[in-house]
Design an enzyme around this catalytic site. Structure first.
Site, PDB file in Angstrom:
ATOM      1  N   SER A  66       3.940 -11.404  -2.544  1.00  0.00           N
ATOM      2  CA  SER A  66       3.990  -9.778  -2.187  1.00  0.00           C
ATOM      3  C   SER A  66       4.457  -9.358  -0.416  1.00  0.00           C
ATOM      4  O   SER A  66       4.685  -8.380  -0.598  1.00  0.00           O
ATOM      5  CB  SER A  66       2.784  -9.177  -2.680  1.00  0.00           C
ATOM      6  OG  SER A  66       2.815  -8.786  -4.117  1.00  0.00           O
ATOM      7  N   SER A 104       4.937  -6.762  -3.861  1.00  0.00           N
ATOM      8  CA  SER A 104       4.444  -5.353  -4.155  1.00  0.00           C
ATOM      9  C   SER A 104       4.610  -4.535  -2.690  1.00  0.00           C
ATOM     10  O   SER A 104       4.319  -3.307  -2.825  1.00  0.00           O
ATOM     11  CB  SER A 104       2.945  -5.532  -4.626  1.00  0.00           C
ATOM     12  OG  SER A 104       2.147  -6.043  -3.597  1.00  0.00           O
ATOM     13  N   LYS A 147      -0.182  -0.793   4.682  1.00  0.00           N
ATOM     14  CA  LYS A 147      -0.091  -0.759   3.250  1.00  0.00           C
ATOM     15  C   LYS A 147      -1.321  -0.063   2.462  1.00  0.00           C
ATOM     16  O   LYS A 147      -2.474  -0.209   3.056  1.00  0.00           O
ATOM     17  CB  LYS A 147      -0.189  -2.433   2.638  1.00  0.00           C
ATOM     18  CG  LYS A 147       0.180  -2.294   1.231  1.00  0.00           C
ATOM     19  CD  LYS A 147       0.438  -3.776   0.704  1.00  0.00           C
ATOM     20  CE  LYS A 147       0.578  -3.973  -0.870  1.00  0.00           C
ATOM     21  NZ  LYS A 147       1.040  -5.194  -0.984  1.00  0.00           N
TER      22      LYS A 147
END
Lengths: 493, 489
Positions: B175, B151, B76
């Protein structure tokens, strides 16, 4: 109206840890800008603080030295504001749960009286960097070497009543932190900085006046000047508007932050209360609350070095110094240990004290250096003093030798005495020869001496003594010179 | 080749069925060919990946035992990577290259993984749909008209589309678990303090936790094994031994008590999603577990408390993005204040600004007690709910989300509707507990997840339950049609 001044101090003390409070970067002073700022000090994304335990220990030591409560649970908070030299946009500090709780210190005033100043608390925090506004062609430079240097902020109660007390308190803190070895005490490098809260009120009034805060003073002298000017200013403002009730007096003064420029002697307002930041303090989620136990504190208590008050008492007892001499010499740990070394090498405490407080201190002041940075050793000064006490040299000669020693610390005292043609001339036949020469070359003065009445003669002796000293390059032993001269001149009567 | 799990790839590399370079090149080719559609990567590090892969092949040839040697994964774009841009999907950091690796990245490097690239996300991890990214939204491989969740939407879409066999992710309020649910993946958020946060760009420091998005629980175990552990660089990281997560995967579920909080089956829950979750629970009963209804009475306060605490922390965490030392700086600032205002106005997107404003407000003089302090008190109550629940049950289960993936723009104008997206996941973060979402069915041909919440440091238990569930079901093996039928190549 008679006015009383009320002063409280917030003192920032840089802790002499090797590395910063939340990072491993060095805290050494004077490096090239931004060479001692790591990713954590720069506030780069994703980095996290880790508390330097040395800073915690130093703060606790300070707390123990002022007999304060040590809080077993303390919490770091974020104080939020934007400034370019504050990399994270917040300062990590302690707000509601500081490491050091209430304590006190005793100060001594010039008249010998003692007073107690209460300390509200002391907390750990990080220093900010520095903004440099010169030399950047309408831009500002930022040096983050200082960012993250550990500080303790020591907050006093409003217990001081004039500049003298405030300075005495500040000096006492300086003395304590340097004796503890938790701060290098270098005022010129910003190792101790003072924020002074000042208000005035009519003598006898119990309520406080409106206070102003003069920030960031970095010398005792500037602090004294700033206080005196601010007190005068406040009184003038109040009297000018004819305030006669406490409410009017409080209204007359604006609560504000002020700056004092020690170089120009000018003071000015920086911001008023209305313009003050809302710092939005909240507990720092990146740092866990600091939990310590009694055992942890006890270990530090046991290792606490001698504090100035105890040292002062010991100097009076051990060296038979006057209270005044002891207070001066015991004040700073470095000077105190230098004095003790001089003493043990010279064997004469009183003379050692005089030399440390006189010639040595004058030289340190003149050259604005710290006793830690001198090349002259305590043993050398001790030997010099020993040569005075054993009669090898006069006090006057000693001053010249000290001067040489200061410039050439690699030389020994005895070698310098030798270089300068030996010690005191106390040999009577040598002295007599010199005196005879002086008398032979001073016909006019001898004539005057003879003609003078008896009561005038002692005064006239000075000329002859001076000539002998000149001839002997200051080495003639004065007492003998006097005796021989008197005898020889009287023989001529 | 890309239909393999991470576990398969580890075995394939060990048995020399293929080389790291081959498998890496395969994924890189897929990314090059397909990611224009999904937009799951912000940065693809093809050249670096191939170099890493070749080095891994050498090490494998020399009998290297690093646990994930040669396995390609994606990180990420919130984890800092030396020399490779870390943007946090923000214009603010579009030019930011960290001079350090996040501890998580360092751990994976040490374990021998190959980094394919950095995945897309909501800006600064603020969002539940991956629509707030400066680099554009990510599309859900199950239905490209729908969001992948957020997210960690990029990590989820990348794994769902098999552009990477597994990816790192972070979870502040859901998330990891919500995108896992919406993309049909296994998503694990470990206990707060289990995984180092160093080098993981902070959104809300007391809630953020790194974790994994994978195809299976077994894959999660492999990845967590590498990620977890004490880090002296993170004061909130817990110094506690890391168990062997794979060793207990097959433990029996006989005697397991599953708590079913009645608050998690509330009015807003999609009935088909509820059915899927109930069926999954029934399946677990068959495996020997007992269900027990419990109550987590303060659940309703979780979202409001979270939306005070998280913005408050973020308002301070994001102050360092000021245009002074790195990141976006506006053109020709006329003075300091202008530089601050324009750099931040230009560098941050709307959702980030909204949260900074909310957080700043909550911490302001006069409001602190009513908001921040109160929210912290609520947080304690929520934590206490769980402590009490775990005195009776071994694990708590319910839906991960109220419904399957929604369409782009569906909640765009309504931040509160978007915030409610995390209604079942937020409590876990407030309490600091580990949570896992595993695929448990489909609603309108879109996956939904079963959420499992464990006691502190009970990651091994969650992985064990999820693994046993996955042994008995095949929800996790379903592939988006385009991936399954190979129309994508």
């Amino acid at each position: 109206m008679k006015w009383e001044t009320v002063i409280g101090l917030e003192v920032h003390v840089q802790l002499a840890t090797q590395s910063k409070i939340f990072s491993g970067a060095s805290t050494a002073f004077g490096a090239e800008p931004n060479t001692q700022a790591c990713a954590i000090d720069l506030g780069l994304p994703g980095v996290l603080p880790v508390l330097n335990e040395e800073a915690l220990r130093y703060a606790i030591m300070f707390g123990l030295a002022i007999n304060a409560d040590i809080n077993k649970r303390s919490v770091f908070d974020r104080k939020n504001y934007f400034y370019p030299d504050l990399p994270k946009g917040y300062q990590t500090t302690q707000m509601d749960h500081p490491i050091v709780g209430a304590g006190e210190v005793e100060i001594q005033l010039a008249d010998g009286n003692k007073r107690t100043v209460r300390i509200h608390h002391a907390h750990l925090e990080e220093d900010a960097g520095k903004s440099l506004h010169e030399d950047f062609h309408n831009m500002s430079g930022i040096d983050l070497n200082r960012a993250g240097t550990p500080l303790i902020e020591i907050v006093s109660e409003p217990d001081m009543r004039n500049a003298e007390e405030a300075v005495a308190y500040a000096r006492k803190l300086h003395s304590i932190v340097t004796s503890l070895g938790i701060c290098d005490g270098e005022m010129s490098q910003g190792s101790m900085r003072f924020d002074v809260n000042i208000s005035v009120r009519p003598q006898g009034e119990r309520e406080f006046g409106t206070r102003t805060e003069t920030k960031n003073l970095n010398s005792f002298k500037f602090m004294e000047e700033a206080i005196e000017k601010e007190v005068a200013r406040q009184i003038e403002v109040i009297e000018a508007c004819g305030a006669d009730t406490m409410e009017k007096i409080q209204k007359a003064i604006t609560q504000e932050t002020r700056l004092y420029n020690g170089e120009t002697g000018e003071a000015k307002s920086m911001r008023s209360k209305e313009e003050a930041n809302d710092y939005r303090y909240f507990p720092c989620p990146d740092l866990l609350p600091v939990e310590i136990d009694d055992a942890y504190i006890d270990v530090l208590r046991d290792k606490l070095p001698e504090l100035p008050d105890a040292r002062e008492a010991r100097f009076i007892e051990q060296y038979q110094l006057s209270a005044y001499d002891a207070s001066i010499l015991a004040d700073e740990a470095d000077m105190a240990s230098f004095f003790e070394a001089v003493c043990s090498s010279s064997g004469d405490a009183k003379l050692s004290a005089n030399w440390c407080m006189g010639e040595l201190s004058a030289r340190l002041n003149a050259e604005e250096i710290s006793i830690r940075d001198i090349a002259l050793s305590a043993e050398q000064l001790g030997t010099l003093i020993a040569r005075i006490t054993d009669g090898t040299i006069s006090s006057k000669m000693a001053k010249d030798i000290f001067d040489t020693l200061w410039k050439s610390p690699d030389k020994t005292v005895d070698a310098i005495i030798e270089d300068q043609g030996g010690g005191v001339i106390a040999d009577s036949s040598e002295l007599e020869g010199m005196i005879d020469e002086v008398i032979a070359n001073s016909d006019k003065q001898v004539e005057n001496y003879r003609k003078a009445t008896e009561d005038k003669r002692p005064k006239m002796l000075g000329y002859f003594v001076g000539q002998v000293m000149k001839l002997s390059q200051g080495k003639a032993e004065p007492k003998q010179v006097n005796e021989i001269l008197l005898k020889k001149l009287n023989d001529l009567l | 080749m890309h239909k393999q799990t991470l576990t398969d790839i580890v075995a394939g590399l060990r048995s020399k069925a293929f080389s790291s370079e081959e498998i890496t090149r395969h994924y890189l080719d897929r990314i090059a060919k397909l990611d224009d559609t999904y937009n799951s990567f912000i940065t693809v590090t093809a050249e670096q990946a191939l170099n890493q892969a070749r080095m891994a092949d050498e090490q494998l040839a020399n009998g290297e035992q690093a646990p994930l040697c040669g396995v390609p994964i994606a990180h990420k774009d919130i984890f800092c990577t030396t020399g490779v841009r870390t943007s946090c999907a923000s214009r603010m950091l579009d030019n930011f290259i960290a001079p350090y690796d996040a501890t998580v990245v360092e751990n994976f490097n040490a374990a021998g993984t190959v980094m394919l690239g950095k995945t897309n996300m909501d800006e600064f991890a603020m969002g539940s749909s991956n629509e707030t990214s400066w680099y554009g939204p990510v599309k859900n491989p199950w239905n490209t008209g729908c969001v992948p969740g957020g997210s960690s939407g990029g990590s989820a879409a990348a794994v769902a589309a098999r552009l990477a066999p597994g990816a790192t992710a972070t979870d502040t309020g859901g998330s990891i678990r919500q995108p896992a649910s919406l993309c049909g993946l296994t998503g694990l958020k470990p206990t707060y303090g289990r995984v180092s946060r160093f080098g993981m760009i902070a959104f809300a420091s007391s809630l953020d936790q790194g974790g994994t998005l994978t195809q299976t629980a077994e894959d999660s175990a492999l990845m967590l094994q590498v990620m977890a552990g004490f880090d002296p660089k993170d004061s909130t990281c817990v110094d506690k031994a890391v168990p062997d997560y794979c060793a207990t995967l097959n433990d029996s579920l006989e005697g397991l008590t599953i708590g079913i909080p009645r608050e998690y089956f509330s009015e807003g829950l999609n009935p088909d999603a509820e059915t899927a979750v109930r069926n999954a629970l029934a399946e677990l009963e068959k495996l020997g577990a007992t269900l027990k209804e419990i109550t987590l009475p303060h659940t309703g306060l979780a979202v409001p408390a979270y939306y005070v605490i998280a913005p408050a922390e973020c308002s301070a965490n994001l102050s360092r993005f000021d245009g002074v030392r790195f990141g976006h700086r506006c053109e020709e600032p006329k003075d300091l204040e202008d530089m601050y205002k324009r750099s931040r106005a230009e560098g941050f997107g709307d959702e980030v600004k909204r949260r900074i404003l909310v957080g700043t407000y909550c911490l302001s003089a006069g409001f602190y007690d009513a908001y921040y302090r109160k929210a912290q008190q609520v947080r304690q109550l929520i934590k206490q709910d769980f402590v009490e629940a775990f005195s009776e049950v071994d694990v708590i289960m319910g839906p991960t989300t109220t419904a399957p993936a929604f369409e782009f723009g569906a909640k765009g104008d309504d931040p509160v509707a978007m915030y409610l997206e995390d209604i079942y996941t937020i409590s876990t973060n407030l309490a600091g507990l580990p949570g896992l979402s595993a695929p448990c069915g489909f609603v309108d041909n879109k996956p939904v997840g079963l959420q499992m919440i464990g006691n502190y440091f009970a990651e091994a238990k969650l992985l064990n339950i999820a693994h046993r569930f996955q042994q008995a079901t095949d929800w996790h093996q379903q592939l988006p049609a385009v991936v399954a039928n190979g129309t994508e190549g």
